[in-house]
Design a protein around this motif. Structure first.
Motif, PDB file in Angstrom:
ATOM      1  N   GLU A  78       0.867  -1.176   0.000  1.00  0.00           N
ATOM      2  CA  GLU A  78       0.000   0.000   0.000  1.00  0.00           C
ATOM      3  C   GLU A  78       0.903   1.225   0.000  1.00  0.00           C
ATOM      4  O   GLU A  78       1.806   1.332   0.832  1.00  0.00           O
ATOM      5  N   ILE A  79       0.636   2.124  -0.927  1.00  0.00           N
ATOM      6  CA  ILE A  79       1.399   3.368  -1.025  1.00  0.00           C
ATOM      7  C   ILE A  79       0.439   4.512  -0.719  1.00  0.00           C
ATOM      8  O   ILE A  79      -0.509   4.744  -1.464  1.00  0.00           O
ATOM      9  N   ARG A  80       0.701   5.187   0.379  1.00  0.00           N
ATOM     10  CA  ARG A  80      -0.084   6.374   0.742  1.00  0.00           C
ATOM     11  C   ARG A  80       0.739   7.589   0.383  1.00  0.00           C
ATOM     12  O   ARG A  80       1.947   7.611   0.584  1.00  0.00           O
ATOM     13  N   GLY A  81       0.072   8.591  -0.148  1.00  0.00           N
ATOM     14  CA  GLY A  81       0.822   9.787  -0.504  1.00  0.00           C
ATOM     15  C   GLY A  81      -0.050  10.849  -1.114  1.00  0.00           C
ATOM     16  O   GLY A  81      -1.265  10.867  -0.926  1.00  0.00           O
ATOM     17  N   THR A  82       0.609  11.731  -1.838  1.00  0.00           N
ATOM     18  CA  THR A  82      -0.099  12.787  -2.553  1.00  0.00           C
ATOM     19  C   THR A  82       0.070  12.555  -4.046  1.00  0.00           C
ATOM     20  O   THR A  82       1.076  12.003  -4.494  1.00  0.00           O
ATOM     21  N   ALA A  83      -0.929  12.971  -4.785  1.00  0.00           N
ATOM     22  CA  ALA A  83      -0.919  12.748  -6.232  1.00  0.00           C
ATOM     23  C   ALA A  83      -1.108  14.062  -6.975  1.00  0.00           C
ATOM     24  O   ALA A  83      -1.703  15.007  -6.458  1.00  0.00           O
ATOM     25  N   GLU A  84      -0.592  14.076  -8.181  1.00  0.00           N
ATOM     26  CA  GLU A  84      -0.789  15.202  -9.092  1.00  0.00           C
ATOM     27  C   GLU A  84      -1.618  14.718 -10.266  1.00  0.00           C
ATOM     28  O   GLU A  84      -1.374  13.630 -10.792  1.00  0.00           O
ATOM     29  N   ALA A  85      -2.580  15.520 -10.683  1.00  0.00           N
ATOM     30  CA  ALA A  85      -3.344  15.262 -11.897  1.00  0.00           C
ATOM     31  C   ALA A  85      -2.720  16.129 -12.991  1.00  0.00           C
ATOM     32  O   ALA A  85      -2.885  17.344 -12.999  1.00  0.00           O
ATOM     33  N   LEU A  86      -1.946  15.505 -13.865  1.00  0.00           N
ATOM     34  CA  LEU A  86      -1.170  16.242 -14.868  1.00  0.00           C
ATOM     35  C   LEU A  86      -1.797  16.119 -16.250  1.00  0.00           C
ATOM     36  O   LEU A  86      -2.176  15.035 -16.678  1.00  0.00           O
ATOM     37  N   ARG A  87      -1.854  17.226 -16.950  1.00  0.00           N
ATOM     38  CA  ARG A  87      -2.355  17.263 -18.337  1.00  0.00           C
ATOM     39  C   ARG A  87      -1.210  17.650 -19.258  1.00  0.00           C
ATOM     40  O   ARG A  87      -0.279  18.336 -18.852  1.00  0.00           O
ATOM     41  N   GLY A  88      -1.283  17.222 -20.509  1.00  0.00           N
ATOM     42  CA  GLY A  88      -0.289  17.600 -21.501  1.00  0.00           C
ATOM     43  C   GLY A  88       1.062  16.945 -21.300  1.00  0.00           C
ATOM     44  O   GLY A  88       2.090  17.479 -21.704  1.00  0.00           O
ATOM     45  N   VAL A  89       1.081  15.766 -20.685  1.00  0.00           N
ATOM     46  CA  VAL A  89       2.317  15.038 -20.435  1.00  0.00           C
ATOM     47  C   VAL A  89       2.671  14.216 -21.669  1.00  0.00           C
ATOM     48  O   VAL A  89       1.805  13.582 -22.265  1.00  0.00           O
ATOM     49  N   THR A  90       3.945  14.225 -22.058  1.00  0.00           N
ATOM     50  CA  THR A  90       4.381  13.374 -23.161  1.00  0.00           C
ATOM     51  C   THR A  90       4.515  11.951 -22.637  1.00  0.00           C
ATOM     52  O   THR A  90       5.278  11.683 -21.708  1.00  0.00           O
ATOM     53  N   LEU A  91       3.758  11.037 -23.231  1.00  0.00           N
ATOM     54  CA  LEU A  91       3.721   9.651 -22.788  1.00  0.00           C
ATOM     55  C   LEU A  91       4.772   8.825 -23.524  1.00  0.00           C
ATOM     56  O   LEU A  91       5.417   9.304 -24.451  1.00  0.00           O
ATOM     57  N   ASP A  92       4.927   7.573 -23.081  1.00  0.00           N
ATOM     58  CA  ASP A  92       5.948   6.678 -23.650  1.00  0.00           C
ATOM     59  C   ASP A  92       5.846   6.527 -25.159  1.00  0.00           C
ATOM     60  O   ASP A  92       6.856   6.383 -25.841  1.00  0.00           O
ATOM     61  N   ASP A  93       4.632   6.547 -25.695  1.00  0.00           N
ATOM     62  CA  ASP A  93       4.456   6.354 -27.133  1.00  0.00           C
ATOM     63  C   ASP A  93       4.599   7.648 -27.928  1.00  0.00           C
ATOM     64  O   ASP A  93       4.350   7.690 -29.121  1.00  0.00           O
TER      65      ASP A  93
END
Length: 135
Positions: free
Chosen positions: A94-109
Protein backbone atom coordinates in the motif's frame (compact mmCIF):
# COMPACT_ATOMS: atom_id res chain seq x y z
CA UNK A 1 -4.13 -15.35 17.53
CA UNK A 2 -0.70 -13.86 16.94
CA UNK A 3 -0.42 -10.98 14.51
CA UNK A 4 2.70 -9.53 13.00
CA UNK A 5 3.03 -5.80 12.45
CA UNK A 6 3.05 -4.59 8.89
CA UNK A 7 6.33 -3.35 7.51
CA UNK A 8 6.34 0.42 6.96
CA UNK A 9 8.73 2.36 4.75
CA UNK A 10 9.01 5.85 3.36
CA UNK A 11 10.66 4.73 0.12
CA UNK A 12 10.19 2.13 -2.59
CA UNK A 13 12.70 -0.52 -1.48
CA UNK A 14 14.21 -3.13 -3.86
CA UNK A 15 11.84 -5.93 -2.64
CA UNK A 16 8.83 -3.63 -3.14
CA UNK A 17 10.00 -2.60 -6.61
CA UNK A 18 10.65 -6.25 -7.54
CA UNK A 19 7.12 -7.17 -6.47
CA UNK A 20 5.50 -4.21 -8.27
CA UNK A 21 7.37 -5.19 -11.46
CA UNK A 22 5.50 -8.53 -11.45
CA UNK A 23 2.06 -6.89 -11.23
CA UNK A 24 0.00 -5.00 -13.81
CA UNK A 25 -3.07 -3.89 -11.87
CA UNK A 26 -3.60 -1.95 -8.66
CA UNK A 27 -6.39 -0.02 -6.98
CA UNK A 28 -6.29 3.74 -6.56
CA UNK A 29 -8.35 5.22 -3.73
CA UNK A 30 -9.20 8.91 -4.02
CA UNK A 31 -11.56 11.22 -2.12
CA UNK A 32 -14.45 12.90 -3.92
CA UNK A 33 -15.74 16.46 -3.27
CA UNK A 34 -18.29 15.11 -0.74
CA UNK A 35 -15.37 13.54 1.18
CA UNK A 36 -16.43 10.03 0.16
CA UNK A 37 -13.83 7.46 -0.93
CA UNK A 38 -13.68 6.14 -4.48
CA UNK A 39 -11.62 3.10 -5.44
CA UNK A 40 -10.66 2.32 -9.04
CA UNK A 41 -8.67 -0.47 -10.68
CA UNK A 42 -5.78 1.05 -12.63
CA UNK A 43 -2.65 0.10 -14.53
CA UNK A 44 0.57 1.64 -13.30
CA UNK A 45 4.30 2.03 -13.82
CA UNK A 46 7.16 2.95 -11.54
CA UNK A 47 8.94 6.15 -12.58
CA UNK A 48 12.48 5.36 -11.40
CA UNK A 49 13.75 8.86 -12.22
CA UNK A 50 11.23 10.55 -9.92
CA UNK A 51 10.55 7.75 -7.45
CA UNK A 52 6.83 7.95 -8.19
CA UNK A 53 4.02 5.67 -9.31
CA UNK A 54 2.51 6.88 -12.60
CA UNK A 55 -1.02 5.99 -13.64
CA UNK A 56 -2.17 6.33 -17.21
CA UNK A 57 -5.37 5.29 -18.86
CA UNK A 58 -7.76 5.79 -21.70
CA UNK A 59 -9.63 9.07 -21.28
CA UNK A 60 -7.99 9.54 -17.86
CA UNK A 61 -8.49 13.31 -17.85
CA UNK A 62 -12.27 12.83 -18.00
CA UNK A 63 -12.40 10.29 -15.18
CA UNK A 64 -13.77 10.80 -11.68
CA UNK A 65 -10.45 9.71 -10.14
CA UNK A 66 -8.61 12.41 -12.12
CA UNK A 67 -11.11 15.09 -11.02
CA UNK A 68 -10.88 13.84 -7.42
CA UNK A 69 -7.08 14.20 -7.43
CA UNK A 70 -7.39 17.71 -8.88
CA UNK A 71 -9.51 18.68 -5.84
CA UNK A 72 -7.84 16.56 -3.15
CA UNK A 73 -4.35 15.09 -3.69
CA UNK A 74 -4.58 12.53 -0.83
CA UNK A 75 -4.48 8.99 -2.26
CA UNK A 76 -3.86 5.40 -1.34
CA UNK A 77 -2.68 2.89 -3.95
CA UNK A 78 -2.80 -0.87 -3.28
CA UNK A 79 -1.31 -3.78 -5.18
CA UNK A 80 -1.91 -7.27 -3.81
CA UNK A 81 -2.25 -10.88 -4.83
CA UNK A 82 -2.48 -14.41 -3.49
CA UNK A 83 0.85 -16.06 -4.17
CA UNK A 84 -0.28 -19.44 -2.80
CA UNK A 85 -3.42 -21.01 -1.37
CA UNK A 86 -1.70 -24.06 0.18
CA UNK A 87 0.10 -22.81 2.09
CA UNK A 88 -1.88 -19.57 2.36
CA UNK A 89 0.37 -16.73 1.23
CA UNK A 90 -0.74 -13.20 0.39
CA UNK A 91 1.41 -10.28 -0.70
CA UNK A 92 0.53 -6.61 -0.47
CA UNK A 93 1.93 -3.12 -0.97
CA UNK A 94 0.00 0.00 0.00
CA UNK A 95 1.40 3.37 -1.03
CA UNK A 96 -0.08 6.37 0.74
CA UNK A 97 0.82 9.79 -0.50
CA UNK A 98 -0.10 12.79 -2.55
CA UNK A 99 -0.92 12.75 -6.23
CA UNK A 100 -0.79 15.20 -9.09
CA UNK A 101 -3.34 15.26 -11.90
CA UNK A 102 -1.17 16.24 -14.87
CA UNK A 103 -2.36 17.26 -18.34
CA UNK A 104 -0.29 17.60 -21.50
CA UNK A 105 2.32 15.04 -20.44
CA UNK A 106 4.38 13.37 -23.16
CA UNK A 107 3.72 9.65 -22.79
CA UNK A 108 5.95 6.68 -23.65
CA UNK A 109 4.46 6.35 -27.13
CA UNK A 110 5.20 10.01 -27.93
CA UNK A 111 1.59 11.16 -27.61
CA UNK A 112 0.40 13.78 -25.17
CA UNK A 113 -2.10 12.90 -22.48
CA UNK A 114 -3.04 12.86 -18.84
CA UNK A 115 -1.25 11.22 -15.95
CA UNK A 116 -1.80 10.76 -12.24
CA UNK A 117 1.57 10.83 -10.49
CA UNK A 118 1.73 9.49 -6.92
CA UNK A 119 4.45 10.76 -4.60
CA UNK A 120 4.85 8.14 -1.84
CA UNK A 121 4.81 9.36 1.77
CA UNK A 122 4.19 6.06 3.59
CA UNK A 123 4.57 2.57 2.17
CA UNK A 124 3.22 -0.53 3.89
CA UNK A 125 4.09 -4.01 2.67
CA UNK A 126 3.39 -7.56 3.71
CA UNK A 127 4.38 -11.03 2.53
CA UNK A 128 7.04 -10.00 0.04
CA UNK A 129 9.67 -12.10 1.78
CA UNK A 130 7.69 -15.34 1.43
CA UNK A 131 6.45 -15.47 5.02
CA UNK A 132 3.22 -17.29 5.63
CA UNK A 133 0.89 -14.97 7.57
CA UNK A 134 -0.93 -16.36 10.61
CA UNK A 135 -4.55 -17.37 10.04
Amino acid sequence: MTTRPETGHDELTPPILAYLATQTLGRLATVDPRNAPQNSPVGFTHNAELGTIDIRGWNLGESRKFRNVEKNPAVSFVVDDIASVKPWRVRMVEIRGTAEALRGVTLDDGTTGELIRIHPRRIISFGLDGEVPPR
